[in-house]
Design a protein around this motif. Structure first.
Motif, PDB file in Angstrom:
ATOM      1  N   MET A 115      -1.015   1.053  -1.805  1.00 58.11           N
ATOM      2  CA  MET A 115      -0.728   2.483  -1.984  1.00 58.11           C
ATOM      3  C   MET A 115       0.254   2.956  -0.927  1.00 58.11           C
ATOM      4  O   MET A 115       1.218   3.661  -1.234  1.00 58.11           O
ATOM      5  N   VAL A 116       0.032   2.555   0.312  1.00 56.34           N
ATOM      6  CA  VAL A 116       0.933   2.958   1.399  1.00 56.34           C
ATOM      7  C   VAL A 116       2.352   2.470   1.112  1.00 56.34           C
ATOM      8  O   VAL A 116       3.312   3.245   1.193  1.00 56.34           O
ATOM      9  N   GLU A 117       2.481   1.200   0.757  1.00 55.82           N
ATOM     10  CA  GLU A 117       3.804   0.637   0.463  1.00 55.82           C
ATOM     11  C   GLU A 117       4.454   1.332  -0.730  1.00 55.82           C
ATOM     12  O   GLU A 117       5.649   1.631  -0.704  1.00 55.82           O
ATOM     13  N   ALA A 118       3.685   1.591  -1.780  1.00 57.31           N
ATOM     14  CA  ALA A 118       4.225   2.234  -2.973  1.00 57.31           C
ATOM     15  C   ALA A 118       4.719   3.647  -2.673  1.00 57.31           C
ATOM     16  O   ALA A 118       5.793   4.046  -3.110  1.00 57.31           O
ATOM     17  N   VAL A 119       3.949   4.400  -1.914  1.00 56.61           N
ATOM     18  CA  VAL A 119       4.347   5.774  -1.565  1.00 56.61           C
ATOM     19  C   VAL A 119       5.559   5.768  -0.650  1.00 56.61           C
ATOM     20  O   VAL A 119       6.509   6.522  -0.848  1.00 56.61           O
ATOM     21  N   GLU A 120       5.528   4.919   0.374  1.00 54.82           N
ATOM     22  CA  GLU A 120       6.671   4.840   1.283  1.00 54.82           C
ATOM     23  C   GLU A 120       7.956   4.482   0.534  1.00 54.82           C
ATOM     24  O   GLU A 120       9.009   5.050   0.796  1.00 54.82           O
ATOM     25  N   GLU A 121       7.854   3.542  -0.398  1.00 54.40           N
ATOM     26  CA  GLU A 121       9.032   3.122  -1.164  1.00 54.40           C
ATOM     27  C   GLU A 121       9.492   4.231  -2.128  1.00 54.40           C
ATOM     28  O   GLU A 121      10.669   4.576  -2.173  1.00 54.40           O
TER      29      GLU A 121
END
Length: 126
Positions: A115-121
């Motif tokens: 989730m963190v990676e998806a939101v950051e991207e």
């Protein structure tokens, strides 16, 4: 009782982002809905969930990753947000809730690494 509306389409018109769910909703029940003012993250489904409320139920307005580019545009351009059902429901608290969650997810392991990676991207945050 809790219900779910899944946003699968968006449209920008007159400085407003319209969230368009795939599910139909009875007009009589729609008229009782109000802005619930809470944005949550569903890390397992990579979705944001915004709450709508009526006197007898809560409604999850689910926004999967596929519509995050539209949310990013609304966030960056400070657009108003509405959800389209049988009528249009204004969500005045949505922009602040989106800003709050976008401030909290990056780098926060409590949301899970995917989730963190998806939101950051998606929102180009780091």
């Amino acid at each position: 009782m809790e219900h779910i509306l899944t946003v699968t389409e968006t449209k920008v018109k007159y400085q407003t982002l319209y969230l368009i769910p795939i599910e139909d909703w009875p007009e009589k029940e729609w008229a009782t809905l109000e802005d619930g003012g809470r944005m949550l993250a569903d890390s397992d489904a990579l979705a944001f969930v915004y709450t709508l409320e009526s006197p007898e139920s809560f409604v999850q307005l689910r926004m999967p990753k596929s519509i995050w580019p539209a949310l990013k545009e609304a966030y960056e351009q400070e657009l108003g947000v509405c959800v389209k059902g049988p009528d249009v429901l204004d969500l005045p608290l949505f922009p602040a809730e989106l800003a709050f969650i976008l401030d909290n997810v990056p780098g926060n392991g409590n949301y899970g690494s995917f989730m963190v990676e998806a939101v950051e991207e998606a929102f180009q945050l780091t």
